[in-house]
Design an enzyme around this catalytic site. Structure first.
Site, PDB file in Angstrom:
ATOM      1  N   GLU A 109     -42.170   2.048  32.362  1.00 14.40           N
ATOM      2  CA  GLU A 109     -42.046   2.999  31.248  1.00 14.40           C
ATOM      3  C   GLU A 109     -42.859   2.433  30.088  1.00 14.40           C
ATOM      4  OE1 GLU A 109     -38.356   5.458  30.370  1.00 14.40           O
ATOM      5  OE2 GLU A 109     -38.264   3.939  28.785  1.00 14.40           O
ATOM      6  N   CYS A 112     -41.765  -2.415  30.437  1.00 14.28           N
ATOM      7  CA  CYS A 112     -41.504  -1.486  29.341  1.00 14.28           C
ATOM      8  C   CYS A 112     -42.207  -1.982  28.081  1.00 14.28           C
ATOM      9  CB  CYS A 112     -40.004  -1.344  29.086  1.00 14.28           C
ATOM     10  SG  CYS A 112     -39.596   0.004  27.936  1.00 14.28           S
ATOM     11  N   TYR A 167     -46.010   3.249  26.880  1.00 19.65           N
ATOM     12  CA  TYR A 167     -46.419   4.282  25.938  1.00 19.65           C
ATOM     13  C   TYR A 167     -47.621   3.814  25.145  1.00 19.65           C
ATOM     14  CZ  TYR A 167     -42.952   1.206  23.786  1.00 19.65           C
ATOM     15  OH  TYR A 167     -42.215   0.107  23.403  1.00 19.65           O
ATOM     16  N   TYR A 203     -36.417   7.839  22.604  1.00 18.62           N
ATOM     17  CA  TYR A 203     -36.263   6.396  22.390  1.00 18.62           C
ATOM     18  C   TYR A 203     -35.405   5.811  23.513  1.00 18.62           C
ATOM     19  CZ  TYR A 203     -38.065   7.162  17.677  1.00 18.62           C
ATOM     20  OH  TYR A 203     -38.858   7.500  16.604  1.00 18.62           O
ATOM     21  N   SER A 204     -35.854   4.683  24.048  1.00 13.28           N
ATOM     22  CA  SER A 204     -35.068   4.000  25.069  1.00 13.28           C
ATOM     23  C   SER A 204     -33.760   3.500  24.477  1.00 13.28           C
ATOM     24  CB  SER A 204     -35.848   2.812  25.648  1.00 13.28           C
ATOM     25  OG  SER A 204     -37.009   3.243  26.314  1.00 13.28           O
TER      26      SER A 204
END
Length: 400
Positions: free
Chosen positions: A398, A358, A400, A180-181
């Site tokens: 980044e 992100c 996902y 997790y960021s």
């Protein structure tokens, strides 16, 4: 200053071919004529324009007609000094100005990585867990803070930590960690260097075969975590999303949903915290994609920063289920990027500008498409320019 009479030497033609150069221009003012250039004029008065070699003389003449002055010309990749002659300056002085666009980036001297590993995680305690979604919003998103007292877990803005959920999977093996960021600055939400915070959305989806609703193991565990509960933490990891040390840097941030996490850390460090070793003087722009207004995570804080620091922070929303794009469909982040593509492109010409993306991977193509159109107006291939920014460590993704 460079004059419109500046010409490239004949030897350069063979060396440069289709290479790109960056003009730093002063003296332009925002008006009807300069609007046609599609280069929004910055408050500093400097404009950075990327120009293909073949169009250099044409661009010089146009800038001169508009009252601008070129103070430097630098090759985009910085490998070969620009061999230019000018009617106003000796060639030697010109070459001195034509240094590499960016010097070798100073590496972070101390980037903490994997202080705690999966076979020996740090056991922290949950000291905060509250909802970030307003009434009427979609889904569950929580802000969690963990106490790090008693350990030596250090981290930087832009890094991630791993969480190991308790229990075993359907094969009887311990659950694997999920990354997790980090949503807090290196000093933590309490400013005492003893906490770390996350922004977590409960994963929920329909099973493709059974149609049953499936909930993410780790995200469900975290979203329901009780205050005082232990949590197994690993890391930190990650060097891709680090915030530059340069206090004069410009920071473009594009986020969807919980992709806001690292940007919350950046903005809190830039504006909320005031430390002797870091005083942000640049310009930050956040473009944030969310489905509904109640889903604007950290809304109150973000809008207060935008109101308190109007010269240094710009906040733009793309609210998909409430706003329409120019074609009448839903307003996604790529549509906002397309709307402001010329301004974003102009910012990216400055070697001090870093761009961060992100969130959901699906937004990347739309962002590339919007910026490709802006680059093409100046005869620049976006893919090549993007690769150059990556090489200069100014393009950070980044997803996902």
């Amino acid at each position: 200053m460079y004059s419109p009479g500046t010409t490239a030497t004949s030897a350069s033609t063979t060396d440069y071919g289709n290479r790109l150069f960056v003009f730093e221009v002063v003296g332009l003012r925002q008006n009807g004529s300069t609007d046609s250039l599609n280069y929004p004029i910055r408050r500093s008065g400097s404009v950075f324009i990327t120009v293909p070699y073949q169009r250099m003389n044409q661009e010089m003449r146009r800038i001169n007609r508009l009252g601008g002055q070129i103070v430097s010309i630098k090759p985009l990749n910085g490998d070969i000094p620009a061999q230019l002659t000018t009617t106003n300056e000796p060639q030697q002085q010109t070459q001195e100005k034509s240094k590499s666009m960016t010097q070798a980036k100073a590496k972070h001297a101390d980037i903490p990585v994997n202080i705690y590993r999966p076979n020996k995680p740090f056991i922290g305690k949950c000291i905060e867990n509250y909802s970030l979604v307003g009434e009427g919003g979609i889904g569950i998103v929580q802000h969690l803070t963990f106490d790090l007292s008693g350990g030596d877990l250090r981290y930087l803005e832009g890094q991630s930590i791993g969480i190991i959920p308790p229990g075993t999977d359907d094969k009887g093996k311990p659950h694997k960690l999920r990354l997790y960021s980090i949503a807090s600055t290196r000093h933590g939400d309490r400013g005492d260097d003893k906490t770390v915070s996350l922004c977590v959305r409960q994963l929920e989806y329909k099973h493709p075969e059974t149609g049953e609703t499936v909930y993410g193991v780790c995200s469900t565990y975290l979203c329901g975590l009780e205050i005082g509960a232990d949590v197994a933490i690993t890391g930190p990891v990650g060097k891709e999303m680090l915030l530059p040390d340069d206090e004069d840097a410009n920071i473009i941030m594009m986020a969807t949903g919980t992709g806001i996490a690292p940007f919350r850390a950046y903005l809190w460090r830039m504006f909320k915290e005031q430390h002797e070793d870091y005083k942000f003087k640049g310009f930050a722009w956040l473009i944030f994609g969310i489905p509904t207004t109640p889903n604007i995570l950290y809304r109150e804080d973000l809008e207060k920063l935008a109101a308190d620091y109007p010269d240094n922070f710009r906040l733009t929303y793309a609210i998909s289920r409430e706003q329409k794009n120019p074609q009448g469909g839903r307003m996604y982040i790529q549509h906002r990027v397309a709307e402001y593509a010329d301004q974003l492109w102009e910012m990216m010409q400055n070697p001090k500008t870093h761009t961060y993306i992100c969130g959901l991977k699906g937004m990347e193509d739309g962002i590339d498409q919007a910026l490709s159109a802006a680059a093409a107006k100046h005869g620049v291939n976006w893919s090549d320019y993007q690769k150059q920014m990556k090489k200069e460590e100014r393009w950070h993704v980044e997803t996902y």
